[in-house]
Motif scaffolding. Structure first.
Motif, PDB file in Angstrom:
ATOM      1  N   LEU A  99       0.856  -1.187   0.000  1.00  0.00           N
ATOM      2  CA  LEU A  99       0.000   0.000   0.000  1.00  0.00           C
ATOM      3  C   LEU A  99       0.887   1.231   0.000  1.00  0.00           C
ATOM      4  O   LEU A  99       1.680   1.423   0.916  1.00  0.00           O
ATOM      5  N   THR A 100       0.740   2.094  -1.007  1.00  0.00           N
ATOM      6  CA  THR A 100       1.658   3.223  -1.124  1.00  0.00           C
ATOM      7  C   THR A 100       1.006   4.416  -1.825  1.00  0.00           C
ATOM      8  O   THR A 100       0.170   4.233  -2.719  1.00  0.00           O
ATOM      9  N   PRO A 101       1.364   5.625  -1.437  1.00  0.00           N
ATOM     10  CA  PRO A 101       0.981   6.776  -2.242  1.00  0.00           C
ATOM     11  C   PRO A 101       1.869   6.839  -3.489  1.00  0.00           C
ATOM     12  O   PRO A 101       2.840   6.089  -3.607  1.00  0.00           O
ATOM     13  N   GLN A 102       1.542   7.726  -4.411  1.00  0.00           N
ATOM     14  CA  GLN A 102       2.367   7.880  -5.607  1.00  0.00           C
ATOM     15  C   GLN A 102       3.575   8.741  -5.265  1.00  0.00           C
ATOM     16  O   GLN A 102       3.482   9.947  -5.114  1.00  0.00           O
ATOM     17  N   THR A 103       4.710   8.115  -5.100  1.00  0.00           N
ATOM     18  CA  THR A 103       5.955   8.798  -4.791  1.00  0.00           C
ATOM     19  C   THR A 103       6.976   8.474  -5.875  1.00  0.00           C
ATOM     20  O   THR A 103       6.778   7.534  -6.662  1.00  0.00           O
ATOM     21  N   PRO A 104       8.098   9.207  -5.937  1.00  0.00           N
ATOM     22  CA  PRO A 104       9.119   8.883  -6.931  1.00  0.00           C
ATOM     23  C   PRO A 104       9.742   7.504  -6.755  1.00  0.00           C
ATOM     24  O   PRO A 104      10.399   7.009  -7.663  1.00  0.00           O
ATOM     25  N   PHE A 105       9.548   6.897  -5.577  1.00  0.00           N
ATOM     26  CA  PHE A 105      10.146   5.590  -5.344  1.00  0.00           C
ATOM     27  C   PHE A 105       9.128   4.458  -5.307  1.00  0.00           C
ATOM     28  O   PHE A 105       9.484   3.295  -5.091  1.00  0.00           O
ATOM     29  N   ALA A 106       7.847   4.748  -5.533  1.00  0.00           N
ATOM     30  CA  ALA A 106       6.810   3.723  -5.400  1.00  0.00           C
ATOM     31  C   ALA A 106       7.020   2.563  -6.373  1.00  0.00           C
ATOM     32  O   ALA A 106       6.917   1.388  -5.993  1.00  0.00           O
ATOM     33  N   ASP A 107       7.308   2.863  -7.640  1.00  0.00           N
ATOM     34  CA  ASP A 107       7.464   1.797  -8.639  1.00  0.00           C
ATOM     35  C   ASP A 107       8.687   0.938  -8.343  1.00  0.00           C
ATOM     36  O   ASP A 107       8.623  -0.293  -8.377  1.00  0.00           O
ATOM     37  N   SER A 108       9.825   1.589  -8.071  1.00  0.00           N
ATOM     38  CA  SER A 108      11.043   0.840  -7.802  1.00  0.00           C
ATOM     39  C   SER A 108      10.901  -0.016  -6.553  1.00  0.00           C
ATOM     40  O   SER A 108      11.325  -1.179  -6.529  1.00  0.00           O
ATOM     41  N   GLN A 109      10.303   0.560  -5.522  1.00  0.00           N
ATOM     42  CA  GLN A 109      10.111  -0.189  -4.282  1.00  0.00           C
ATOM     43  C   GLN A 109       9.293  -1.443  -4.540  1.00  0.00           C
ATOM     44  O   GLN A 109       9.665  -2.553  -4.144  1.00  0.00           O
ATOM     45  N   PHE A 110       8.171  -1.281  -5.234  1.00  0.00           N
ATOM     46  CA  PHE A 110       7.297  -2.430  -5.482  1.00  0.00           C
ATOM     47  C   PHE A 110       7.955  -3.455  -6.397  1.00  0.00           C
ATOM     48  O   PHE A 110       7.886  -4.670  -6.153  1.00  0.00           O
ATOM     49  N   ASN A 111       8.582  -2.991  -7.464  1.00  0.00           N
ATOM     50  CA  ASN A 111       9.197  -3.930  -8.411  1.00  0.00           C
ATOM     51  C   ASN A 111      10.239  -4.814  -7.730  1.00  0.00           C
ATOM     52  O   ASN A 111      10.369  -6.003  -8.054  1.00  0.00           O
ATOM     53  N   ASN A 112      10.973  -4.238  -6.789  1.00  0.00           N
ATOM     54  CA  ASN A 112      12.007  -5.019  -6.118  1.00  0.00           C
ATOM     55  C   ASN A 112      11.442  -5.889  -4.991  1.00  0.00           C
ATOM     56  O   ASN A 112      11.989  -6.955  -4.705  1.00  0.00           O
ATOM     57  N   ILE A 113      10.355  -5.458  -4.364  1.00  0.00           N
ATOM     58  CA  ILE A 113       9.638  -6.342  -3.431  1.00  0.00           C
ATOM     59  C   ILE A 113       9.115  -7.554  -4.200  1.00  0.00           C
ATOM     60  O   ILE A 113       9.297  -8.706  -3.786  1.00  0.00           O
ATOM     61  N   ARG A 114       8.472  -7.278  -5.328  1.00  0.00           N
ATOM     62  CA  ARG A 114       7.891  -8.368  -6.124  1.00  0.00           C
ATOM     63  C   ARG A 114       8.968  -9.334  -6.628  1.00  0.00           C
ATOM     64  O   ARG A 114       8.779 -10.555  -6.588  1.00  0.00           O
ATOM     65  N   ALA A 115      10.105  -8.776  -7.090  1.00  0.00           N
ATOM     66  CA  ALA A 115      11.183  -9.635  -7.579  1.00  0.00           C
ATOM     67  C   ALA A 115      11.692 -10.566  -6.491  1.00  0.00           C
ATOM     68  O   ALA A 115      11.948 -11.761  -6.732  1.00  0.00           O
ATOM     69  N   ALA A 116      11.850 -10.038  -5.273  1.00  0.00           N
ATOM     70  CA  ALA A 116      12.323 -10.868  -4.165  1.00  0.00           C
ATOM     71  C   ALA A 116      11.303 -11.949  -3.812  1.00  0.00           C
ATOM     72  O   ALA A 116      11.670 -13.108  -3.546  1.00  0.00           O
ATOM     73  N   MET A 117      10.024 -11.580  -3.817  1.00  0.00           N
ATOM     74  CA  MET A 117       8.981 -12.550  -3.490  1.00  0.00           C
ATOM     75  C   MET A 117       8.882 -13.638  -4.550  1.00  0.00           C
ATOM     76  O   MET A 117       8.827 -14.836  -4.235  1.00  0.00           O
ATOM     77  N   GLU A 118       8.860 -13.233  -5.809  1.00  0.00           N
ATOM     78  CA  GLU A 118       8.695 -14.204  -6.898  1.00  0.00           C
ATOM     79  C   GLU A 118       9.893 -15.139  -7.013  1.00  0.00           C
ATOM     80  O   GLU A 118       9.746 -16.307  -7.382  1.00  0.00           O
ATOM     81  N   LYS A 119      11.074 -14.631  -6.683  1.00  0.00           N
ATOM     82  CA  LYS A 119      12.276 -15.474  -6.714  1.00  0.00           C
ATOM     83  C   LYS A 119      12.137 -16.649  -5.755  1.00  0.00           C
ATOM     84  O   LYS A 119      12.678 -17.742  -6.000  1.00  0.00           O
ATOM     85  N   ALA A 120      11.386 -16.437  -4.670  1.00  0.00           N
ATOM     86  CA  ALA A 120      11.188 -17.499  -3.672  1.00  0.00           C
ATOM     87  C   ALA A 120       9.851 -18.215  -3.848  1.00  0.00           C
ATOM     88  O   ALA A 120       9.426 -18.966  -2.953  1.00  0.00           O
ATOM     89  N   GLY A 121       9.189 -17.961  -4.971  1.00  0.00           N
ATOM     90  CA  GLY A 121       7.921 -18.627  -5.230  1.00  0.00           C
ATOM     91  C   GLY A 121       6.714 -17.929  -4.637  1.00  0.00           C
ATOM     92  O   GLY A 121       5.605 -18.491  -4.647  1.00  0.00           O
ATOM     93  N   GLY A 122       6.899 -16.711  -4.134  1.00  0.00           N
ATOM     94  CA  GLY A 122       5.786 -15.957  -3.564  1.00  0.00           C
ATOM     95  C   GLY A 122       5.193 -14.978  -4.557  1.00  0.00           C
ATOM     96  O   GLY A 122       5.506 -15.009  -5.757  1.00  0.00           O
ATOM     97  N   LYS A 123       4.356 -14.086  -4.077  1.00  0.00           N
ATOM     98  CA  LYS A 123       3.748 -13.090  -4.956  1.00  0.00           C
ATOM     99  C   LYS A 123       3.555 -11.777  -4.217  1.00  0.00           C
ATOM    100  O   LYS A 123       3.528 -11.737  -2.979  1.00  0.00           O
TER     101      LYS A 123
END
Length: 403
Positions: free
Chosen positions: A178-202
């Motif tokens: 859950l995030t407001p629209q900030t300059p780091f929102a996309d990067s933060q989420f993309n890297n959270i998702r990458a870490a989760m998906e690497k371990a089979g999560g979402k």
């Protein structure tokens, strides 16, 4: 009467001559003659970053006063100017224009919110003013800043990965960001998702309006998929409201947030049960280091936050860079800041006073500070950082680990 006046005038002349002779006997660096060197802070004294800006300013002032008390640098005193960016890009731009166009500062330190830094940075590189920031958005160092910018805060590529990895370590297989629209929102989420998906999560995400008085609709949407963990990407005001609505919704999963949003001010603004158990992640100061202990003593704050330690390092580095350059403009700082922060074989220093003595003796220095090693990539990113993991327990923020 005339003879008495002549005697008085003669004594005044002799006293003035002695004073001049005495001043000539003092080394130039000790006299700090000439026009002052103008440096500035641009801090969030109000707004969402308001809990941090005043202490950050105190740290910079302490270093400037210490250096001025020892005679200044290059035979000149430092004049420190400060403006409030109000954690707002428009206010930040107005303040930066004044500092650059009217006050003619050589460097600006401490911009906190990524949106403020993004707005201010073009003014700095366009004028040759050096900018040192504690903002984390990846996009900042991707700007065409021509080297006039460094940051002591780890970028959001690294931070996002740490959030995802920590959620996994807590047993979460699915997270909702859950995030407001900030300059780091996309990067933060993309890297959270990458870490989760690497371990089979979402990972899923929702961007919300950070000015709303309630978020029950957004919370219901986030909880519809029954995530194991919620990750909060906002600032203190909107995170406060979100946590209340998450509590009312009866969510019992893991909650993880930035350390800058879940702070003493947030805990004062919610019932204890609302924030209980939430984890926070933030860059860790170099606790136990000489620089950290020195900062604690200088400002009288027992546990300085990461941004205070970082801006303390920024002013020390800028002073040393000017001393090494023998010049005080933004270009001189740009061209020498890495020479004092990561010089191969340089003597390790943790404060400007020791570094100035070594530079005066024609010796190389390598500054390690209260926030840790201050080694920068060519783009201006900090190369290494430890993270601090904490949790709210019984209404208090308690340390879990530093890694």
């Amino acid at each position: 009467m005339r003879r008495m006046r002549m005697d008085i005038d003669r004594r005044r002349l002799l006293a003035g001559t002695a004073a001049v002779a005495g001043s000539l006997a003092i080394p130039a660096v000790g006299r700090a003659q000439g026009a002052p060197i103008r440096l500035a802070t641009l801090l969030p004294l109000t707004g969402a970053g308001g809990p941090y800006g005043p202490v950050m300013g105190k740290a910079v002032r302490a270093v400037v006063d210490e250096v001025n008390g020892a005679g200044g640098i290059l035979g000149r005193r430092i004049e420190l100017l400060g403006e409030d960016d109000q954690t707002n890009p428009e206010a930040g731009v107005r303040a930066a224009r004044k500092l650059i166009d009217v006050d003619k500062v050589s460097a600006i330190m401490g911009t906190w919110a990524s949106a403020v830094t993004t707005a201010v940075a073009p003014l700095c590189w366009g004028s040759g003013t050096f900018l040192a920031t504690v903002s984390g958005a990846d996009s900042i160092t991707a700007l065409p800043h021509q080297g006039f910018l460094v940051r002591t805060q780890p970028n959001t590529t690294l931070q996002g990965r740490k959030f995802g990895e920590f959620a996994l370590s807590q047993g979460a297989k699915s997270v909702f960001f859950l995030t407001p629209q900030t300059p780091f929102a996309d990067s933060q989420f993309n890297n959270i998702r990458a870490a989760m998906e690497k371990a089979g999560g979402k990972a899923e995400r929702l961007i919300y309006d950070d000015k709303k008085p309630a978020y029950r609709t957004e919370v219901d949407q986030a909880l519809a998929g029954r995530p194991d963990a919620l990750i909060f990407g906002g600032y203190t005001p909107d995170t406060t409201v979100l946590l209340k609505d998450v509590f009312r919704a009866g969510y019992a999963g893991r909650k993880i947030a930035f350390g800058y949003s879940v702070n003493a001010k947030l805990l004062e603004g919610v019932p204890p049960e609302v924030a209980e158990g939430i984890f926070t992640i933030s860059p860790s100061p170099a606790e136990g280091s000489n620089a950290y202990r020195r900062l604690v003593k200088l400002i009288g704050v027992e546990s300085p936050d990461p941004y205070t330690t970082q801006v303390y390092d920024q002013i020390n580095l800028i002073i040393l860079a000017m001393a090494l350059a023998g010049e005080t403009n933004g270009t001189a700082i740009r061209d020498n800041i890495r020479k004092v922060s990561q010089a191969a074989g340089g003597a390790m220093v943790d404060n400007a006073l020791d570094g100035l003595q070594l530079i005066a003796g024609k010796k190389a220095v390598n500054y390690d500070g209260a926030s840790g090693p201050c080694d920068f990539t060519d783009a201006g990113d900090i190369q290494d950082c430890r993270f601090r993991y904490e949790q709210v327990k019984a209404g208090r923020i308690t340390l879990v680990k530093i890694a």
